[in-house]
Design a protein around this motif. Structure first.
Motif: not given
Length: 466
Positions: A32-38, A141-146
């Motif tokens: 999960l990460h930020i793109s613009g304001r989303n 660590v390793g759970q960044e998508s969740y």
């Protein structure tokens, strides 16, 4: 906020900095990460939080809540943890993450001990919260998508909220220095409500401090946001600057003085903003509890509004794509709120938007006895919300009366679940028809709104019963 301007050049730089539009990277390497304001997933698909806060640290046995929250349609659960400074320490983080993944929920993990730092002497600093996250790094660590790491809940109270900017910047940088690549969430000061606009006015500085440009700001909307104008004006500032924002907590509008929950949900839906309501259960208060005693078949008025409303969770939530194709949630519970006036006597955690303090109970004499505990459950400039919990003694009672005297000029303006009268500083509250009879050891509570100015000391409360 007044600023010392040393020279014309620095003044120009300050103006530019205050109006910067934050632009995140188009794609991050993990999760999960930020793109613009989303908020977006690793595959670039937008993810909009529609979720529920769960008071896990105080109710660690309520693990079925994760499945029940999912069954009603949520895609996110914000899990209350303790660092050990005040609550916990939560040593079951790996199991919490597993429960989120089993139930296909994005897991927002937050340290609650930071609540109201600077005003609450028991609160932890953001730096102490980061130290806790470091101890849990192997589970994260390793759970960044969740998972999303909400560094600290409502980390600054109303005392010196300006310290939020430096403390939050340092916390973000310490997380990155220690190798965390997760999406970070940071709460506003003023018990999360940002009524002095410190977060709003310093958002660019805090976001720019993240070397990975992977931080989302979180506003908690309670009684400061009791009108559509207050809500939309605040949200517009973040939209116009392109800053990522979620509504990390909010409640419902029992009266015109409370948060306008319908506008919160409608505006979030229209703008593609995430929201997470407070909370599943545990407050022993239908203003804050979505369920009666964690039972998903007994939704409170608040539960019915946030799940079943036109802009509610069931209608608008979409499962994170990391879990595959979303399936329709099971039929949402639509039971009427419990009519019982006597709530569970299990320990009640203070709502996270609250500045809370309890008075020592005072028991009446005789066989027919009761005790009363006074709590400040929420506070804002010039006003606060209070609750008094009445508990019968060793024998059943048929009626009760509580009294207290304010020392600082407070005045009760509204009340519910009791008949309240005032004479100067003296306040008397009596049961209403449906909550006077209590079995031995049983409890009920009533609430009120009141004004205050300068000092808001908790009064001693007496209780008499018949």
């Amino acid at each position: 906020m007044k600023r010392l301007i040393l020279a014309l050049g620095s003044a120009v730089l300050a103006v530019v900095a205050s109006t910067l539009v934050f632009v995140g990277p188009a794609e991050a390497s993990v999760g999960l990460h930020i793109s613009g304001r989303n908020i977006v997933e690793a595959n670039g698909q937008n993810f909009i939080m529609r979720g529920v806060n769960h008071e896990h640290v105080w109710f660690t046995g309520q693990t079925s809540s994760f499945a029940n929250i999912k069954a009603l349609g949520a895609n996110t659960v914000r899990v209350v943890l303790g660092s050990g400074k005040r609550w916990g320490p939560s040593t079951d983080v790996a199991n919490v993450v597993s429960l989120c993944k089993q139930n296909k929920l994005i897991c927002v993990l937050e340290v609650h001990d930071t609540t109201g730092y600077g005003e609450d002497s028991a609160a932890a600093t953001l730096d102490e919260a980061v130290n806790y996250w470091i101890t849990q790094k192997a589970n994260l660590v390793g759970q960044e998508s969740y998972i999303v790491i909400n560094i600290g809940n409502e980390p600054i109270g109303n005392t010196n909220p300006g310290q939020w900017t430096a403390a939050t910047t340092a916390a973000i940088q310490k997380m990155r220095t220690n190798g965390f690549e997760h999406l970070l969430m940071v709460d506003a000061p003023n018990w999360g409500q940002d009524w002095q606009y410190v977060m709003r006015d310093n958002a660019a500085t805090v976001l720019a401090a993240d070397t990975q440009h992977n931080t989302v700001l979180s506003i908690h909307m309670y009684d400061v946001f009791n009108t559509a104008t207050a809500i939309t004006d605040y949200l517009n500032r973040f939209r116009d600057n392109g800053w990522p924002l979620v509504i990390g907590e909010f409640g419902w509008q029992r009266s015109t003085s409370n948060v306008d929950d319908q506008t919160v949900m409608a505006e979030a839906n229209a703008r593609g903003l995430g929201y997470i309501g407070w909370s599943w259960a545990g407050n022993n208060d239908p203003y804050l509890d979505m369920t009666n005693n964690f039972d998903p078949t007994q939704l409170s008025t608040w539960g019915l509004r946030i799940f079943n409303g036109a802009n509610g969770i069931t209608a608008t939530a979409k499962q994170a794509s990391v879990y595959g194709t979303s399936t329709s949630p099971s039929a949402s519970a639509s039971a009427s709120p419990s009519a019982s006036a006597s709530r569970s006597a299990s320990p009640s955690a203070s709502p996270s938007a609250s500045r809370s303090a309890s008075a020592s109970p005072s028991a009446s004499s005789g066989a027919k006895a009761c005790t009363a505990a006074y709590t400040i459950t929420n506070s804002w400039p010039g006003g606060f919300q209070g609750e008094v919990k009445v508990t019968a003694g060793s024998a059943a009672i048929s009626s009760w009366t509580t009294t207290w005297t304010y020392a600082n000029g407070q005045t009760v303006t509204q009340f519910w679940s009791a008949t309240v009268t005032s004479s100067g500083a003296n306040v008397t509250a009596k049961n209403v028809t449906y909550n006077g009879s209590l079995g031995a050891g049983a409890s009920t509570s009533f609430g009120f709104l009141a004004s205050w100015n300068g000092t808001n000391a908790v009064p001693a409360v007496t209780c008499t019963a018949s």
